[in-house]
Design a protein around this motif. Structure first.
Motif, PDB file in Angstrom:
ATOM      1  N   ALA A   1      31.690  66.144  25.639  1.00  0.00           N
ATOM      2  CA  ALA A   1      32.966  65.427  25.504  1.00  0.00           C
ATOM      3  C   ALA A   1      33.774  65.512  26.800  1.00  0.00           C
ATOM      4  O   ALA A   1      34.413  64.531  27.198  1.00  0.00           O
ATOM      5  CB  ALA A   1      33.761  65.997  24.333  1.00  0.00           C
ATOM      6  N   LEU A   2      33.737  66.664  27.469  1.00  0.00           N
ATOM      7  CA  LEU A   2      34.467  66.804  28.739  1.00  0.00           C
ATOM      8  C   LEU A   2      33.880  65.877  29.804  1.00  0.00           C
ATOM      9  O   LEU A   2      34.614  65.304  30.616  1.00  0.00           O
ATOM     10  CB  LEU A   2      34.413  68.261  29.229  1.00  0.00           C
ATOM     11  CG  LEU A   2      35.300  69.256  28.471  1.00  0.00           C
ATOM     12  CD1 LEU A   2      34.928  70.687  28.833  1.00  0.00           C
ATOM     13  CD2 LEU A   2      36.777  69.012  28.754  1.00  0.00           C
ATOM     14  N   GLY A   3      32.552  65.730  29.789  1.00  0.00           N
ATOM     15  CA  GLY A   3      31.904  64.823  30.740  1.00  0.00           C
ATOM     16  C   GLY A   3      32.284  63.373  30.476  1.00  0.00           C
ATOM     17  O   GLY A   3      32.614  62.613  31.405  1.00  0.00           O
TER      18      GLY A   3
ATOM     19  N   VAL B   1      36.390  62.375  22.082  1.00  0.00           N
ATOM     20  CA  VAL B   1      37.340  62.149  23.186  1.00  0.00           C
ATOM     21  C   VAL B   1      38.590  61.437  22.675  1.00  0.00           C
ATOM     22  O   VAL B   1      39.714  61.804  23.001  1.00  0.00           O
ATOM     23  CB  VAL B   1      36.673  61.331  24.321  1.00  0.00           C
ATOM     24  CG1 VAL B   1      37.667  60.986  25.416  1.00  0.00           C
ATOM     25  CG2 VAL B   1      35.495  62.107  24.906  1.00  0.00           C
ATOM     26  N   VAL B   2      38.389  60.426  21.824  1.00  0.00           N
ATOM     27  CA  VAL B   2      39.513  59.629  21.313  1.00  0.00           C
ATOM     28  C   VAL B   2      40.362  60.453  20.349  1.00  0.00           C
ATOM     29  O   VAL B   2      41.592  60.415  20.396  1.00  0.00           O
ATOM     30  CB  VAL B   2      38.998  58.337  20.637  1.00  0.00           C
ATOM     31  CG1 VAL B   2      40.142  57.565  19.996  1.00  0.00           C
ATOM     32  CG2 VAL B   2      38.280  57.460  21.657  1.00  0.00           C
ATOM     33  N   LEU B   3      39.701  61.237  19.498  1.00  0.00           N
ATOM     34  CA  LEU B   3      40.402  62.030  18.485  1.00  0.00           C
ATOM     35  C   LEU B   3      41.354  63.035  19.137  1.00  0.00           C
ATOM     36  O   LEU B   3      42.472  63.235  18.679  1.00  0.00           O
ATOM     37  CB  LEU B   3      39.374  62.780  17.621  1.00  0.00           C
ATOM     38  CG  LEU B   3      39.921  63.620  16.471  1.00  0.00           C
ATOM     39  CD1 LEU B   3      40.484  62.715  15.384  1.00  0.00           C
ATOM     40  CD2 LEU B   3      38.844  64.510  15.873  1.00  0.00           C
ATOM     41  N   GLY B   4      40.903  63.651  20.237  1.00  0.00           N
ATOM     42  CA  GLY B   4      41.722  64.677  20.876  1.00  0.00           C
ATOM     43  C   GLY B   4      42.793  64.121  21.791  1.00  0.00           C
ATOM     44  O   GLY B   4      43.662  64.854  22.246  1.00  0.00           O
TER      45      GLY B   4
ATOM     46  N   ILE C   1      38.666  69.177  23.800  1.00  0.00           N
ATOM     47  CA  ILE C   1      37.957  70.359  23.314  1.00  0.00           C
ATOM     48  C   ILE C   1      38.140  70.511  21.807  1.00  0.00           C
ATOM     49  O   ILE C   1      37.194  70.742  21.069  1.00  0.00           O
ATOM     50  CB  ILE C   1      38.451  71.629  24.060  1.00  0.00           C
ATOM     51  CG1 ILE C   1      38.066  71.550  25.543  1.00  0.00           C
ATOM     52  CG2 ILE C   1      37.874  72.898  23.425  1.00  0.00           C
ATOM     53  CD1 ILE C   1      38.686  72.618  26.416  1.00  0.00           C
ATOM     54  N   LEU C   2      39.392  70.327  21.363  1.00  0.00           N
ATOM     55  CA  LEU C   2      39.712  70.440  19.922  1.00  0.00           C
ATOM     56  C   LEU C   2      38.973  69.370  19.124  1.00  0.00           C
ATOM     57  O   LEU C   2      38.377  69.642  18.070  1.00  0.00           O
ATOM     58  CB  LEU C   2      41.222  70.312  19.716  1.00  0.00           C
ATOM     59  CG  LEU C   2      41.757  70.692  18.341  1.00  0.00           C
ATOM     60  CD1 LEU C   2      41.549  72.178  18.081  1.00  0.00           C
ATOM     61  CD2 LEU C   2      43.216  70.345  18.203  1.00  0.00           C
TER      62      LEU C   2
END
Length: 297
Positions: free
Chosen positions: A43-45, A279-282, A291-292
């Protein structure tokens, strides 16, 4: 600032201690935690591509697959059994060290990212999403069919007997005895993935506050205005694709070592969509949120 340091310190202690308590319940829960960290890495990528540069990429799982297959081919008996000349050259088998494989997986994934980025530079929005989605599916179908005429990926049967990671003579495939305590294999992988996630968060944070990060955000908000300000939007987009893909490649190589088996089934479209959802959710472009989102999903 002191409060922040205290929070980080407490979070670090909690993350280090957590698997030691959870492993009392068996390997299953620790395995789930380790996989959650792998998804955080993915997700960070993707957050670099979607969050910072604003390029909706639905084929991100392709880079994950490139990294995984790279690791599997370089550290399993598959190539050895398929090509007699490799068996003659390396009688002991292809047990490539992690220091060579992981940078190679990252490099190959980055090249794949730039190759994807080059034809889609003029596209944006829905059209970009459709093309990247197609790219992800092409890679998966490619991996599925690459057993004829030369068997490279072993097709839908996948590649098994992948070597576990070993660092400095410590193999992650078996428990480690330290100070009278036994650390199971999954706990060792958990700590490795945690180290990678921390390293990635630091890199992402530095990128976000750098000139490149600000340039990406300018492109995300208004590409025409960014161009008018003298930014080279083409190179910035390619850099975002390449950089995001690098993290995907590293995650893929870790996944292959962790599972010990990979097949094209692991790299379906649903995986890509789930990573985008994280990615969208956080909150797009927000590191703690990403991350969450990954941990929740």
């Amino acid at each position: 600032k002191n409060n922040k340091l205290v929070v980080f310190f407490l979070a670090a202690i909690a993350l280090i201690a957590l698997p030691l308590f959870v492993q009392q319940l068996g390997a299953g829960p620790v395995r789930i935690m380790a996989l959650a960290l792998l998804y955080v890495l993915l997700a960070l990528g993707l957050n670099i591509v979607v969050g910072y540069a604003g390029l909706l990429d639905l084929g991100y799982v392709a880079f994950y697959a490139v990294g995984a297959y790279m690791f599997a081919l370089m550290s399993s008996p598959h190539l050895f059994e398929t090509f007699p000349w490799i068996a003659q050259m390396l009688p002991k088998g292809l047990h490539t060290p992690i220091w060579i494989i992981v940078p190679l997986a990252a490099f190959l994934a980055a090249i794949a990212g730039v190759l994807l980025g080059t034809p889609v530079l003029k596209l944006r929005g829905d059209y970009l999403a459709i093309v990247t989605l197609g790219f992800g599916e092409i890679i998966r179908v490619f991996m599925n069919n690459l057993e004829h005429p030369v068997n490279i990926t072993n097709g839908p049967r996948g590649i098994s007997q992948i070597d576990p990671i070993s660092i400095g003579g410590v193999s992650f495939g078996k428990p480690l005895e330290l100070f009278g305590h036994s650390f199971p294999s999954v706990t060792l992988y958990y700590y490795l993935f945690l180290t990678l996630v921390i390293f990635t968060v630091i890199i992402c944070h530095r990128i976000e506050t750098s000139r490149i990060g600000r340039a990406w955000m300018a492109v995300r908000e208004d590409e025409i205005a960014a161009k008018a300000m003298g930014l080279n939007t083409r190179n910035l987009k390619l850099l975002a694709f390449g950089m995001g893909a690098t993290f995907g490649g590293v995650s893929g190589s870790m996944f292959a070592a962790f599972q010990g088996f990979i097949s094209p089934e692991s790299f379906m479209l649903a995986e890509s969509i789930m990573i985008v959802a994280m990615v969208v959710l956080g909150g797009i472009g927000h590191i703690p949120g990403v991350i969450l989102g990954a941990v929740m999903l």
